[in-house]
Design a protein around this motif. Structure first.
Motif, PDB file in Angstrom:
ATOM      1  N   ALA A 150      28.274 -15.070  43.195  1.00 15.29           N
ATOM      2  CA  ALA A 150      27.065 -15.453  43.390  1.00 15.29           C
ATOM      3  C   ALA A 150      26.799 -17.157  42.939  1.00 15.29           C
ATOM      4  CB  ALA A 150      26.210 -14.809  42.061  1.00 15.29           C
ATOM      5  N   LEU A 151      27.734 -17.408  42.198  1.00 11.62           N
ATOM      6  CA  LEU A 151      27.679 -18.858  41.800  1.00 11.62           C
ATOM      7  C   LEU A 151      28.434 -19.554  43.133  1.00 11.62           C
ATOM      8  CD1 LEU A 151      29.034 -19.149  38.318  1.00 11.62           C
ATOM      9  CD2 LEU A 151      26.617 -19.749  39.149  1.00 11.62           C
ATOM     10  N   GLU A 152      29.634 -19.113  43.745  1.00 12.90           N
ATOM     11  CA  GLU A 152      29.905 -19.741  44.735  1.00 12.90           C
ATOM     12  C   GLU A 152      29.052 -19.865  46.022  1.00 12.90           C
ATOM     13  OE1 GLU A 152      33.808 -19.160  47.655  1.00 12.90           O
ATOM     14  OE2 GLU A 152      33.089 -17.490  46.616  1.00 12.90           O
ATOM     15  N   ALA A 153      28.192 -18.566  46.137  1.00 14.77           N
ATOM     16  CA  ALA A 153      27.257 -18.483  47.269  1.00 14.77           C
ATOM     17  C   ALA A 153      26.160 -19.661  47.063  1.00 14.77           C
ATOM     18  CB  ALA A 153      26.470 -17.292  47.384  1.00 14.77           C
ATOM     19  N   THR A 154      25.853 -19.810  45.774  1.00 10.47           N
ATOM     20  CA  THR A 154      24.700 -20.898  45.285  1.00 10.47           C
ATOM     21  C   THR A 154      25.332 -22.350  45.899  1.00 10.47           C
ATOM     22  OG1 THR A 154      23.640 -19.501  43.893  1.00 10.47           O
ATOM     23  CG2 THR A 154      23.416 -21.710  43.803  1.00 10.47           C
ATOM     24  N   ALA A 155      26.516 -22.366  45.392  1.00  8.05           N
ATOM     25  CA  ALA A 155      27.218 -23.644  45.462  1.00  8.05           C
ATOM     26  C   ALA A 155      27.428 -24.119  47.081  1.00  8.05           C
ATOM     27  CB  ALA A 155      28.445 -23.801  44.551  1.00  8.05           C
ATOM     28  N   GLN A 156      27.935 -23.135  47.664  1.00 11.69           N
ATOM     29  CA  GLN A 156      28.130 -23.398  49.208  1.00 11.69           C
ATOM     30  C   GLN A 156      26.818 -23.555  49.784  1.00 11.69           C
ATOM     31  OE1 GLN A 156      30.194 -19.749  50.724  1.00 11.69           O
ATOM     32  NE2 GLN A 156      32.122 -20.557  50.054  1.00 11.69           N
ATOM     33  N   ALA A 157      25.831 -22.696  49.489  1.00 11.99           N
ATOM     34  CA  ALA A 157      24.597 -23.134  50.094  1.00 11.99           C
ATOM     35  C   ALA A 157      23.988 -24.580  49.952  1.00 11.99           C
ATOM     36  CB  ALA A 157      23.327 -22.178  49.628  1.00 11.99           C
TER      37      ALA A 157
END
Length: 148
Positions: A103-110
């Motif tokens: 979830a954190l990775e998805a937020t950072a990638q976005a």
């Protein structure tokens, strides 16, 4: 806990239109991601009063080859980097670790997607867990979130 610390090259502090990033917005988005995390039973993974996201620019940095490869590739030599480190207390399952990390990775990638598409930038996310050898807490935040 959790505490998420972001260390980043200070060239990301420029306006977004100049290749920078709104790190305050990233901090809020990551905090909201942590607050939304649920365990296998649907319970909040982290207490709201314990969520902390802090970002610190590096005044000095050296990234990769200093820009030569980026210039040769026509992408410029102004490299940037962000390192996100989540520190959480022990006791959560591997599935929770994985779900929170994803979830954190998805937020950072976005957040970083526009920069990743236009300039050389590296983003790393790591999660660390205990064991603490000493752990003291003093807070007037937690009572704000206790149900009466």
């Amino acid at each position: 806990m959790p505490h998420l610390v972001i260390l980043y090259t200070a060239n990301l502090d420029r306006p977004v239109a100049e290749g920078g990033s709104d790190l305050g917005a990233l901090c809020r988005a990551l905090a909201d991601t942590l607050l939304a995390a649920r365990d296998e039973d649907g319970r909040a993974v982290f207490p709201p009063g314990g969520v902390r996201v802090l970002a610190y620019p590096a005044a000095h940095w050296a990234v990769a080859d200093g820009g030569a490869a980026g210039q040769a590739a026509g992408q410029g030599g102004d490299y940037a980097f962000a390192y996100l480190n989540l520190r959480m207390g022990r006791g959560r399952s591997a599935a929770v670790h994985r779900a929170v990390g994803q979830a954190l990775e998805a937020t950072a990638q976005a957040h970083f997607a526009p920069l990743l598409a236009t300039r050389p930038i590296g983003v790393t996310l790591q999660i660390d867990e205990g064991p603490e050898v000493f752990d003291a807490k003093h807070s007037s935040l937690h009572p704000l979130f206790k149900k009466a």
